[in-house]
Design a protein around this motif. Structure first.
Motif, short mmCIF file in Angstrom:
data_model
loop_
_atom_site.label_atom_id
_atom_site.label_comp_id
_atom_site.label_asym_id
_atom_site.label_seq_id
_atom_site.Cartn_x
_atom_site.Cartn_y
_atom_site.Cartn_z
N ILE A 215 17.94 -3.36 28.89
CA ILE A 215 17.77 -2.53 30.05
C ILE A 215 19.07 -1.83 30.56
O ILE A 215 20.05 -2.53 30.69
N ILE A 216 19.22 -0.36 30.56
CA ILE A 216 20.29 0.12 31.07
C ILE A 216 20.03 0.79 32.39
O ILE A 216 19.04 1.62 32.71
N LEU A 217 20.73 0.20 33.31
CA LEU A 217 20.38 0.66 34.88
C LEU A 217 20.99 1.81 35.14
O LEU A 217 22.02 2.44 34.32
N PRO A 218 20.60 2.76 36.31
CA PRO A 218 21.25 3.78 36.50
C PRO A 218 22.80 3.91 36.63
O PRO A 218 23.14 5.04 36.44
N CYS B 135 9.36 -8.02 26.10
CA CYS B 135 8.99 -6.81 26.49
C CYS B 135 7.65 -6.50 26.99
O CYS B 135 7.46 -5.80 27.86
N LYS B 136 6.66 -7.22 26.53
CA LYS B 136 5.38 -7.33 27.19
C LYS B 136 5.36 -7.72 28.72
O LYS B 136 4.67 -7.01 29.30
N LYS B 137 5.89 -8.94 28.87
CA LYS B 137 6.17 -9.19 30.12
C LYS B 137 6.65 -8.15 31.21
O LYS B 137 6.37 -7.66 32.31
N LEU B 138 7.87 -7.79 30.60
CA LEU B 138 8.58 -6.83 31.35
C LEU B 138 7.63 -5.49 31.87
O LEU B 138 7.80 -4.80 32.58
N HIS B 139 7.04 -5.08 30.77
CA HIS B 139 5.75 -3.85 30.84
C HIS B 139 5.19 -3.94 32.07
O HIS B 139 4.92 -3.09 32.61
N TYR B 140 4.72 -5.24 32.36
CA TYR B 140 3.79 -5.22 33.53
C TYR B 140 4.68 -5.38 34.88
O TYR B 140 4.14 -4.95 35.70
N GLU B 141 5.93 -5.73 34.67
CA GLU B 141 6.73 -5.89 35.94
C GLU B 141 7.23 -4.32 36.16
O GLU B 141 7.27 -3.96 37.48
N ILE B 142 7.36 -3.39 35.32
CA ILE B 142 7.96 -2.13 35.32
C ILE B 142 6.66 -1.26 36.18
O ILE B 142 6.92 -0.33 36.90
N LYS B 143 5.26 -1.85 35.66
CA LYS B 143 3.94 -1.06 36.06
C LYS B 143 4.11 -1.69 37.76
O LYS B 143 3.73 -0.72 38.57
N VAL C 60 13.30 -9.74 33.25
CA VAL C 60 13.58 -9.92 34.64
C VAL C 60 12.21 -9.24 35.28
O VAL C 60 11.45 -8.74 34.80
N THR C 61 12.01 -10.28 36.60
CA THR C 61 10.92 -9.72 37.49
C THR C 61 10.96 -8.64 38.19
O THR C 61 12.35 -7.86 38.02
N VAL D 164 13.66 -8.60 41.02
CA VAL D 164 14.81 -8.80 40.68
C VAL D 164 15.53 -7.04 40.03
O VAL D 164 16.44 -6.80 40.43
N LEU D 165 14.50 -6.56 39.43
CA LEU D 165 14.93 -5.45 38.58
C LEU D 165 15.00 -4.21 39.71
O LEU D 165 16.02 -3.46 39.73
N GLU D 166 14.06 -4.22 40.63
CA GLU D 166 14.24 -3.29 41.57
C GLU D 166 15.49 -3.45 42.52
O GLU D 166 16.23 -2.46 42.89
N GLN D 167 16.00 -4.60 42.81
CA GLN D 167 17.15 -4.85 43.53
C GLN D 167 18.27 -4.48 42.79
O GLN D 167 19.13 -3.97 43.26
N LEU D 168 18.45 -4.70 41.60
CA LEU D 168 19.52 -4.16 40.66
C LEU D 168 19.37 -2.74 40.64
O LEU D 168 20.79 -2.27 40.30
N ILE D 169 18.32 -1.95 40.52
CA ILE D 169 18.31 -0.67 40.59
C ILE D 169 18.87 0.01 41.69
O ILE D 169 19.42 1.08 41.73
N GLY D 170 18.47 -0.74 42.95
CA GLY D 170 19.06 -0.22 44.20
C GLY D 170 18.15 0.79 44.79
O GLY D 170 17.18 1.30 44.16
N GLU D 171 18.57 1.10 46.04
CA GLU D 171 17.93 1.99 46.76
C GLU D 171 18.19 3.61 46.32
O GLU D 171 19.20 3.83 46.00
#
Length: 123
Positions: A100-103, A15-23, A112-113, A116-123
């Motif tokens: 993580i629940i995606l849109p 979760c800590k690692k993901l926190h920094y990816e979210i930022k 996830v990095t 990857v997360l941004e790709q999964l969330i999409g445009e």
């Protein structure tokens, strides 16, 4: 606006690692919003009180502090929000953190990095 829900445990290293990816994502994308739900796991005995303290304060700074390993003190309110989050996570079939629940409703388990997360969330 894309909404992403993250079930987090304040003592979970992933979760800590993901926190920094979210930022990283939040710096680039103003169209994505992350909702952090506290889901302290039984294997982390101090996580429940930390989760409660985070919910009472509703503070991103406090979340940063907890993931930096700093003491955030005792909860400053009474709330059943942590219990509700735990029940919700279990109902959704989330067994570990981060969850993580995606849109689009897909559930992603684990770290996830940002890319990857941004790709999964999409445009």
């Amino acid at each position: 606006e894309k909404k992403v829900i993250v079930f987090d445990d304040p003592d979970c290293p992933y979760c800590k690692k993901l926190h920094y990816e979210i930022k990283k994502i939040l710096k680039k994308r103003k169209d994505i919003v992350f909702f952090i739900k506290q889901y302290p796991l039984p294997m982390h005995p101090k996580a429940y009180d930390k989760s409660k303290a985070l919910i009472c304060e509703k503070s991103v700074e406090l979340l940063d502090k907890v993931f930096e390993g700093k003491d955030i003190g005792e909860p400053k309110c009474e709330t059943d929000a942590v219990d509700k989050s735990i029940k919700l996570a279990q109902k959704l079939g989330i067994r570990g953190t981060p969850g993580i629940i995606l849109p689009d409703g897909r559930l992603l388990s684990g770290y996830v990095t940002a890319d990857v997360l941004e790709q999964l969330i999409g445009e």
